[in-house]
Design a protein around this motif. Structure first.
Motif, PDB file in Angstrom:
ATOM      1  N   SER A 120       0.813  -1.243  -0.082  1.00 33.11           N
ATOM      2  CA  SER A 120       0.074   0.151  -0.042  1.00 33.11           C
ATOM      3  C   SER A 120       1.032   1.239   0.014  1.00 33.11           C
ATOM      4  O   SER A 120       1.809   1.083   0.698  1.00 33.11           O
ATOM      5  CB  SER A 120      -0.869  -0.064   1.275  1.00 33.11           C
ATOM      6  N   SER A 121       0.320   2.249  -0.854  1.00 36.92           N
ATOM      7  CA  SER A 121       1.123   3.520  -0.963  1.00 36.92           C
ATOM      8  C   SER A 121       1.168   4.180   0.400  1.00 36.92           C
ATOM      9  O   SER A 121       1.876   4.922   0.938  1.00 36.92           O
ATOM     10  CB  SER A 121       0.536   4.307  -1.835  1.00 36.92           C
ATOM     11  N   GLY A 122       0.023   3.968   1.140  1.00 37.79           N
ATOM     12  CA  GLY A 122      -0.144   4.605   2.558  1.00 37.79           C
ATOM     13  C   GLY A 122       0.935   4.090   3.577  1.00 37.79           C
ATOM     14  O   GLY A 122       1.469   4.752   4.216  1.00 37.79           O
ATOM     15  N   ALA A 178       3.800  -1.041  -3.601  1.00 35.81           N
ATOM     16  CA  ALA A 178       3.373   0.574  -3.472  1.00 35.81           C
ATOM     17  C   ALA A 178       3.997   1.327  -4.374  1.00 35.81           C
ATOM     18  O   ALA A 178       5.138   1.675  -4.372  1.00 35.81           O
ATOM     19  CB  ALA A 178       4.043   0.694  -2.019  1.00 35.81           C
ATOM     20  N   GLY A 179       2.971   2.069  -5.161  1.00 34.80           N
ATOM     21  CA  GLY A 179       3.311   3.074  -6.170  1.00 34.80           C
ATOM     22  C   GLY A 179       3.448   4.347  -5.833  1.00 34.80           C
ATOM     23  O   GLY A 179       3.881   5.292  -6.644  1.00 34.80           O
ATOM     24  N   ASN A 180       3.254   4.520  -4.670  1.00 36.59           N
ATOM     25  CA  ASN A 180       3.616   6.196  -4.142  1.00 36.59           C
ATOM     26  C   ASN A 180       4.518   6.866  -4.712  1.00 36.59           C
ATOM     27  O   ASN A 180       5.736   6.763  -4.531  1.00 36.59           O
ATOM     28  CB  ASN A 180       3.863   5.861  -2.388  1.00 36.59           C
ATOM     29  N   ASP A 182     -10.161   6.148  -1.732  1.00 33.41           N
ATOM     30  CA  ASP A 182      -9.786   7.630  -0.850  1.00 33.41           C
ATOM     31  C   ASP A 182      -8.626   7.177  -0.010  1.00 33.41           C
ATOM     32  O   ASP A 182      -8.724   7.133   1.194  1.00 33.41           O
ATOM     33  CB  ASP A 182     -10.949   7.833  -0.203  1.00 33.41           C
ATOM     34  N   TYR A 183      -7.585   6.871  -0.881  1.00 29.42           N
ATOM     35  CA  TYR A 183      -6.126   6.978  -0.027  1.00 29.42           C
ATOM     36  C   TYR A 183      -5.249   7.303  -0.894  1.00 29.42           C
ATOM     37  O   TYR A 183      -5.373   7.458  -2.216  1.00 29.42           O
ATOM     38  CB  TYR A 183      -5.985   5.626   0.687  1.00 29.42           C
ATOM     39  N   ALA A 184      -3.938   7.138  -0.594  1.00 23.98           N
ATOM     40  CA  ALA A 184      -2.774   7.904  -1.581  1.00 23.98           C
ATOM     41  C   ALA A 184      -2.793   7.294  -2.788  1.00 23.98           C
ATOM     42  O   ALA A 184      -2.752   7.951  -3.795  1.00 23.98           O
ATOM     43  CB  ALA A 184      -1.513   7.567  -0.689  1.00 23.98           C
TER      44      ALA A 184
END
Ligand code: PHB
Length: 382
Positions: free
Chosen positions: A95-97, A118-120, A164-166
Motif C-alpha cells: 500500500s502507498s499509505g 506500493a506505487g506512492n 480514497d487513499y494515497a
C-alpha cells in the motif's frame, strides 16, 4: 551471502575459523490480511520462486511480517524487523499509505528497502531516498500513458473512481493530468472509502449518468473483484478502463464475464510473447499451478535485484543500498532498469484487454505497448 561464505572458507583456511558470517537477512513486509492479502501472498511466492530457481534459498534468511494494509502497523513492523531482527534489507510493501508511513524510518535507519508494489509517487519523487529502490511501478507511471492512448481511441470525456487513499488519488492524478493534456475532459469523479466500500452501486449510477464516454478507475485486490462484478450486474454500458490491477490475472477469474472487454494499462501481463516471459510463465505454472500475475513478477524481480546486489559484492545495509539500484536485466516484463535520478523503475507499459480465451478462461490480449516509461524527477534529489 555467497561472498561471505567464500570469505568464511578463506578465513577458515587461514586458521581464523569461528568468525561468524551471517546469511543476508531479509525482512519481507507485506499484507497477509486485509483487502490486499492475496497480493502479499503472490509477491511472496514470486520472491521465493526466484530464490529457488537460482538455487539460492540457503543464502537468505527470511523474516516475514504482516502490515495488515494499515500504515501504523506497517511502520511498527518495519521498526521491529530493523531494530529487533536486525535485517540487512527490507522487501515488500503493497500500500502507498504504508510506504508513506515507513519512509522516514527507512531513510533514517539507513536500511535498504526494495519496493515490490506500493506505487506512492512521493517515494521516488519529492520524498525519494537512496535507501528506497522501487522495482514495481509508480502510480503515475502506470496511468499516465493511458491518457493519450484513450484520447487517441476517440474517448473525449471520462469519469473517474478510486479508493480514497494515497494510491487512489495519485493514480487518478496520473490519468487526469495526461488525459487533459491530450485534449480530453474530466466530467466528474469520486473517491470511495478505502477497504470499506462493499456497495459500488451509487457510484456506478453517478458515473453512468455523468455523460462520460468512459469510466476510468483504480481498484485492486478484493475491491477490484467487487467493483467489476457490480459493474457487470448493474448493466452499466459506459465502457470501463483503468490501471491494469483492476483485472489482474491474480483475481480476474473471480470477476467473471463482467471483466470481458475491460481495457487497462499495466507493466506486466502473462501473455507477453518473449522468450524470458514464456520460460517464466511455464516454470511458475509448473510450481504453483496458476498463471503468474504482475504481483508475482514484482516479487520475482525484487529477488533478482537483491541477488544481483549480493553477487556484486554487497555485504551490509550501505553497500546493498548502493548496489541494488544498479542491477538491470531483461525479465518477464521486458527490459528493466532503475533510474539513477529517482530509484524508480523504467519499464514498458502494456495496454491490454481482458478477453475470453478459447479454453473458456479469461486471458489478456495486449493491444499496445508504450516503451520505456520513465518518471520525471518530481523533486527528487538523491
Ligand atoms: C498502492 O497502494 O500503491 C497499490 C496497491 C495495490 C495495487 C497497486 C498500488 O494493485
Amino acid at each position: 551471502m555467497r561472498n561471505k561464505v567464500a570469505t568464511a572458507a578463506l578465513l577458515a583456511g587461514l586458521g581464523l575459523a569461528g568468525t561468524a558470517f551471517a546469511e543476508t537477512k531479509v525482512g519481507v513486509i507485506l499484507p497477509y490480511s486485509g483487502t490486499y492479502a492475496a497480493l502479499g501472498n503472490e509477491i511472496t511466492d514470486g520472491f521465493n520462486f526466484a530464490l529457488e530457481e537460482a538455487g539460492r534459498t540457503a543464502d537468505f534468511t527470511i523474516v516475514q511480517e504482516d502490515t495488515e494494509v494499515k500504515p501504523p502497523v506497517g511502520l511498527a513492523m518495519a521498526r521491529k524487523l530493523v531494530l529487533e531482527d536486525e535485517v540487512d534489507v527490507l522487501v515488500g510493501v503493497v500500500s502507498s499509505g504504508v510506504l508513506g508511513a515507513m519512509r522516514d524510518f527507512v531513510d533514517g535507519a539507513g536500511v535498504p528497502l526494495i519496493v515490490a508494489n506500493a506505487g506512492n509517487d512521493g517515494a521516488t519523487g519529492e520524498s525519494c531516498s537512496p535507501f528506497i529502490t522501487r522495482v514495481s511501478f509508480s502510480n503515475g507511471q502506470v496511468n499516465r500513458p493511458m491518457g493519450q492512448w484513450l484520447f487517441d481511441q476517440g474517448v473525449s470525456k471520462i469519469y473517474t473512481l478510486a479508493p480514497d487513499y494515497a494510491a487512489g488519488h495519485q493514480m487518478i492524478a496520473g490519468i487526469t493530468g495526461a488525459f487533459e493534456a491530450a485534449g480530453g475532459e474530466i466530467v466528474g469523479g469520486e473517491f470511495t472509502p478505502f477497504g470499506q466500500t462493499s456497495d459500488f452501486g451509487p457510484y456506478l449510477i453517478n458515473a453512468q449518468s455523468s455523460g462520460a464516454d468512459a469510466i476510468y478507475v483504480f481498484y485492486a485486490g478484493g475491491e477490484a473483484i467487487s467493483f467489476v462484478k457490480q459493474y457487470g450486474s448493474f448493466g452499466i454500458d459506459t465502457p470501463l478502463y483503468g490501471s491494469g490491477f483492476l483485472t489482474s490475472p491474480l483475481y480476474v477469474a473471480a470477476e467473471g464475464e463482467a471483466a470481458v472487454g475491460v481495457t487497462t494499462g499495466l507493466h506486466y501481463v502473462p501473455t507477453l510473447d518473449t522468450p524470458e516471459n514464456v520460460a517464466f510463465v511455464e516454470a511458475f505454472q509448473a510450481k504453483y499451478d496458476r498463471t503468474p500475475s504482475e504481483f508475482a513478477v514484482q516479487g520475482y524481480d525484487a529477488a533478482k535485484l537483491l541477488m544481483g546486489a549480493v553477487d556484486a559484492g554487497a555485504t551490509d545495509r550501505a553497500s546493498l543500498a548502493e548496489a541494488i539500484p544498479q542491477v538491470s536485466y531483461t525479465g518477464p516484463r521486458g527490459p528493466l532498469m532503475i533510474d539513477p535520478a529517482t530509484n524508480n523503475i523504467v519499464q514498458n507499459i502494456y495496454v491490454y484487454e481482458t478477453v475470453m480465451g478459447d479454453d473458456g478462461t479469461l486471458t489478456q490480449k495486449v493491444v499496445d505497448t508504450i516503451e520505456a516509461v520513465q518518471d520525471a524527477a518530481n523533486g527528487c534529489e538523491m
